[in-house]
Design a protein around this motif. Structure first.
Motif, short mmCIF file in Angstrom:
data_model
loop_
_atom_site.label_atom_id
_atom_site.label_comp_id
_atom_site.label_asym_id
_atom_site.label_seq_id
_atom_site.Cartn_x
_atom_site.Cartn_y
_atom_site.Cartn_z
N UNK A 1 0.84 -1.19 0.00
CA UNK A 1 0.00 0.00 0.00
C UNK A 1 0.88 1.24 0.00
N UNK A 2 0.25 2.37 0.25
CA UNK A 2 1.01 3.62 0.21
C UNK A 2 1.65 3.97 1.54
N UNK A 3 1.07 3.52 2.65
CA UNK A 3 1.63 3.83 3.97
C UNK A 3 2.82 2.95 4.30
N UNK A 4 3.59 3.39 5.28
CA UNK A 4 4.66 2.55 5.80
C UNK A 4 6.06 2.87 5.32
N UNK A 5 6.20 3.88 4.49
CA UNK A 5 7.54 4.31 4.08
C UNK A 5 7.94 5.50 4.94
N UNK A 6 9.18 5.56 5.35
CA UNK A 6 9.61 6.65 6.23
C UNK A 6 11.06 7.02 5.96
N UNK A 7 11.42 8.17 6.48
CA UNK A 7 12.81 8.61 6.49
C UNK A 7 13.00 9.37 7.80
N UNK A 8 13.97 8.94 8.61
CA UNK A 8 14.25 9.60 9.88
C UNK A 8 15.63 10.23 9.81
N UNK A 9 15.74 11.40 10.36
CA UNK A 9 17.04 12.08 10.46
C UNK A 9 17.38 12.19 11.94
N UNK A 10 18.45 11.49 12.32
CA UNK A 10 18.93 11.49 13.70
C UNK A 10 20.15 12.42 13.80
N UNK A 11 20.24 13.16 14.88
CA UNK A 11 21.49 13.82 15.27
C UNK A 11 21.93 13.12 16.55
N UNK A 12 23.05 12.42 16.45
CA UNK A 12 23.52 11.62 17.57
C UNK A 12 24.89 12.11 17.99
N UNK A 13 24.97 12.55 19.24
CA UNK A 13 26.25 13.02 19.80
C UNK A 13 26.47 12.38 21.14
N UNK A 14 27.73 12.05 21.42
CA UNK A 14 28.09 11.49 22.73
C UNK A 14 27.22 10.28 23.10
N UNK A 15 26.87 9.47 22.10
CA UNK A 15 26.12 8.25 22.35
C UNK A 15 24.64 8.43 22.63
N UNK A 16 24.10 9.62 22.37
CA UNK A 16 22.68 9.90 22.65
C UNK A 16 22.02 10.57 21.44
N UNK A 17 20.73 10.32 21.28
CA UNK A 17 19.96 10.99 20.24
C UNK A 17 19.59 12.39 20.77
N UNK A 18 20.10 13.42 20.09
CA UNK A 18 19.80 14.79 20.49
C UNK A 18 18.66 15.38 19.68
N UNK A 19 18.54 14.91 18.44
CA UNK A 19 17.47 15.42 17.57
C UNK A 19 17.01 14.27 16.68
N UNK A 20 15.69 14.19 16.49
CA UNK A 20 15.11 13.19 15.61
C UNK A 20 13.95 13.82 14.87
N UNK A 21 14.06 13.86 13.55
CA UNK A 21 12.97 14.32 12.70
C UNK A 21 12.46 13.10 11.95
N UNK A 22 11.17 12.81 12.12
CA UNK A 22 10.54 11.65 11.51
C UNK A 22 9.69 12.14 10.35
N UNK A 23 10.00 11.65 9.16
CA UNK A 23 9.27 12.03 7.96
C UNK A 23 8.51 10.82 7.45
N UNK A 24 7.17 10.92 7.44
CA UNK A 24 6.32 9.85 6.94
C UNK A 24 4.92 10.39 6.76
N UNK A 25 4.10 9.61 6.09
CA UNK A 25 2.68 9.93 5.98
C UNK A 25 1.98 9.18 7.10
N UNK A 26 1.40 9.89 8.07
CA UNK A 26 0.76 9.20 9.20
C UNK A 26 -0.56 8.53 8.84
N UNK A 27 -0.99 8.61 7.58
CA UNK A 27 -2.21 7.95 7.13
C UNK A 27 -1.86 6.54 6.66
N UNK A 28 -1.49 5.69 7.62
CA UNK A 28 -1.03 4.34 7.32
C UNK A 28 -2.05 3.52 6.54
N UNK A 29 -3.33 3.71 6.83
CA UNK A 29 -4.38 2.91 6.20
C UNK A 29 -4.96 3.50 4.94
N UNK A 30 -4.35 4.58 4.42
CA UNK A 30 -4.83 5.25 3.20
C UNK A 30 -6.30 5.64 3.31
#
Length: 143
Positions: free
Chosen positions: A102-131
């Protein structure tokens, strides 16, 4: 792994985030206390308590979710790690989705990871999983 038991490399940290999330395990120890997380259609979360609230709001939408980690694409530059991938699962209302069917379920995440921790996370996806958003996107009803 570090002596704290946490993964060390950015890719290992990101993979741990997805694996723990899919297993219903706590993953907030992977985030810095001042983390910043963005998810579509949700107010950005600043700080670990808001991050906890954001994921709490999102998780009630699903019965299950599986990130297909073996098929991820990873792009790394400095503190940034981009993860592109697919998911499948079941929404709380019983609707199933699979990115390859289907159309849902594809994503791209951008992590900024420093000193072993996630400092920033931007999640890009269509939240309409069920179309289901056919009022604004009428071509979905033909699919």
């Amino acid at each position: 792994m570090t002596d704290t038991g946490l993964p060390q490399s950015p890719r290992a940290i990101a993979d741990a985030y997805f694996k723990r999330m899919d297993a219903g395990q706590d993953f907030l120890d992977l985030f810095a206390d001042d983390a910043y997380v963005v998810f579509p259609k949700h107010a950005p979360a600043r700080g670990i308590e808001e991050v906890r609230g954001l994921f709490g709001d999102i998780f009630v939408l699903f019965t299950s979710v599986v990130h297909e980690i073996a098929y991820f694409n990873h792009i790394s530059q400095g503190d940034l790690l981009v993860v592109e991938g697919t998911t499948h699962g079941v929404l709380a209302d019983g609707t199933k989705w699979r990115a390859t069917e289907g159309l849902g379920g594809r994503f791209c995440n951008v992590f900024e990871i420093r000193d072993g921790k996630i400092h920033r996370l931007h999640i890009y996806l269509d939240p309409d999983y069920g179309d289901a958003d056919t009022a604004r996107y009428p071509w979905l009803s033909a699919a």
